[in-house]
Write an enzyme that holds these catalytic residues in place. Structure first.
Site, PDB file in Angstrom:
ATOM      1  CG  ASP A  43      -7.076  -4.553   3.900  1.00 37.53           C
ATOM      2  OD1 ASP A  43      -8.093  -4.529   4.613  1.00 37.53           O
ATOM      3  OD2 ASP A  43      -6.888  -3.776   2.943  1.00 37.53           O
ATOM      4  CG  ASP A  55     -12.240  -6.696   6.236  1.00 41.90           C
ATOM      5  OD1 ASP A  55     -12.027  -6.268   7.390  1.00 41.90           O
ATOM      6  OD2 ASP A  55     -12.468  -5.952   5.273  1.00 41.90           O
ATOM      7  CE1 TYR A 108      -3.274  -2.753   0.045  1.00 42.85           C
ATOM      8  CE2 TYR A 108      -3.509  -2.523   2.411  1.00 42.85           C
ATOM      9  CZ  TYR A 108      -3.855  -3.147   1.229  1.00 42.85           C
ATOM     10  OH  TYR A 108      -4.781  -4.155   1.235  1.00 42.85           O
ATOM     11  CE  LYS A 145       1.031 -17.435  -3.246  1.00 45.07           C
ATOM     12  NZ  LYS A 145       0.196 -18.630  -3.182  1.00 45.07           N
ATOM     13  CG  ASP A 174      -2.316 -19.920  -1.328  1.00 40.84           C
ATOM     14  OD1 ASP A 174      -1.523 -19.845  -0.368  1.00 40.84           O
ATOM     15  OD2 ASP A 174      -2.015 -20.469  -2.403  1.00 40.84           O
TER      16      ASP A 174
END
Ligand code: NAD
Length: 367
Positions: free
Chosen positions: A252, A256, A144, A195, A228
């Site tokens: 993020d 959620d 970001y 990852k 994942d």
């Protein structure tokens, strides 16, 4: 008697309604656990714009700088929706606060009480055990914020957009330290999510987290998981996790996902911790409910105060080191839910109580 100093920023919509319950609960908890609250209320968000022309008035920021923590309500609503994006209450209040206090660590506890299992979209045999997972997300680094970040037109007329994911060891070490401290107060298990089969930043992340946990507290059980797989495991068997530690973008998304499997926004608290320490030698922090200002129910006295009350418990735990008092509040909320009392958002058609009644029930169970 220990004095705890914080600002309370109720904000807009249901913010003031639920904040007053949280302040009462804090005061009562202080009487039982031997601390007194020194707190002042300040405008933030839409009401900041209305009263001072700014979502984060200078007087509010100055007041926050003179204390050890911020108990935040929520900001925004239809009245301010047509302002330019940069002036919108959420963006113009929360982003500068994050920046001013270098809030780099976001802690989102995902709690689903077994009594509320029906609220979860998970299969009932999974949800009926309840959920208790803490997501620790790095908040100021990663894709970001990394540079270069731009869009350009190529010679063949196509457009090309670039975002850059960058992490430095220092950034990874400080968030790992937060996760280690949080895990020490829980089941001492951290699952670090990355990852590392594809991303350079993740390889560095995995290596640094491993070294850091080994150095800070080798008794912590550390595991690593690809993002994942973590997204799948979170819905298959959330309670295999104790503390989930991850970088900004993965956090993020996963935080959620965790929120939604826990069923109701009215129950979820969050903490954002800053760099350095406050006058109590704990991190400065901003504590707020996960939900927004709920304009659909604002002013009706029916909002669920639990998320705000649980945010106050997080403040006692992380910015003041008052673990027993924090647990007392969390248990009082648990007991209240166990007693069958429900606000509208969690009642599922059954009779519901209002904000004040829910607050009184929590208050009466502070022991
Ligand atoms: P919201 O979280 O305010 O509401 C979504 C739904 O959840 C609504 O039906 C609401 O009634 C319900 N809900 C949320 N908290 C509740 C509570 N404590 N008790 C009972 N029900 C509750 O999200 P939204 O409608 O998308 O946003 C409304 C406003 O809030 C917008 O202006 C948005 O920008 C703002 N917002 C602010 C923050 C923040 O201050 N951090 C976060 C999210 C949204």
């Amino acid at each position: 008697m220990k004095i705890i100093r914080f600002t309370n920023l109720p904000g807009d919509g249901i913010g003031p309604e639920v904040m007053s319950v949280a302040l009462e609960v804090l005061e009562k908890t202080g009487e039982v656990y031997g601390f007194a609250c020194e707190t002042t209320a300040h405008d933030v968000g839409g009401i900041g714009i209305d009263n001072h022309g700014k979502a984060l008035p200078q007087s509010t920021l100055d007041a926050c700088k003179s204390v050890d923590a911020i108990l935040f309500g929520s900001v925004g609503g239809p009245k301010w929706e047509n302002l330019p994006p940069k002036e919108q209450p959420e963006r113009a209040a929360l982003l500068p606060l994050r920046k001013a206090f270098e809030l780099f660590a976001n802690l989102r506890p995902g709690n689903l009480f077994p009594e509320l299992a029906d609220l979860s979209p998970l299969r009932s045999d999974v949800a009926s055990a309840g959920i208790d997972v803490l997501c620790v997300r790095e908040l100021t680094g990663g894709i970001y914020f990394g540079q270069p970040k731009n869009t350009r037109t190529l010679e063949d007329g196509q457009k090309e957009a670039v975002d850059t994911m960058v992490y430095r060891t220092g950034e990874i070490q400080r968030i790992t330290e937060v996760a280690v401290k949080a895990a020490a107060l829980r089941d001492k298990k951290i699952c670090s999510v990355d990852k590392a089969n594809v991303l350079e930043t993740s390889i560095l992340w995995r290596q640094t987290v491993s070294e850091c946990v080994q150095k800070l507290d080798p008794s912590i059980e550390l595991s690593h998981m690809y993002v994942d797989n973590a997204a799948m495991q979170l819905v298959r068997n959330p309670n295999q996790f104790d503390v989930l530690l991850t970088e900004n973008m993965f956090g993020d998304i996963l935080s959620d996902e965790l929120a939604v499997i826990c069923g109701s926004l009215g129950m979820l608290a969050s903490a954002s911790l800053g760099t350095g320490t406050n006058s109590n030698n704990f991190p400065f922090g901003l504590y707020e409910p996960a939900g927004g200002t709920a304009p659909d129910i604002a002013g009706k006295g029916v909002a669920n105060p639990c998320a705000q009350v649980l945010s106050a418990a997080l403040m006692l735990r992380y910015s003041f080191g008052l673990e027993e008092a924090a647990l007392a509040i969390e248990n009082a909320v648990k007991e209240t839910i166990r007693s069958g009392l429900r606000t509208g958002d969690i009642a599922q058609g059954a009779p519901a109580v209002g904000t004040t009644e829910m607050g009184s029930a929590i208050l009466s169970r502070i022991a």
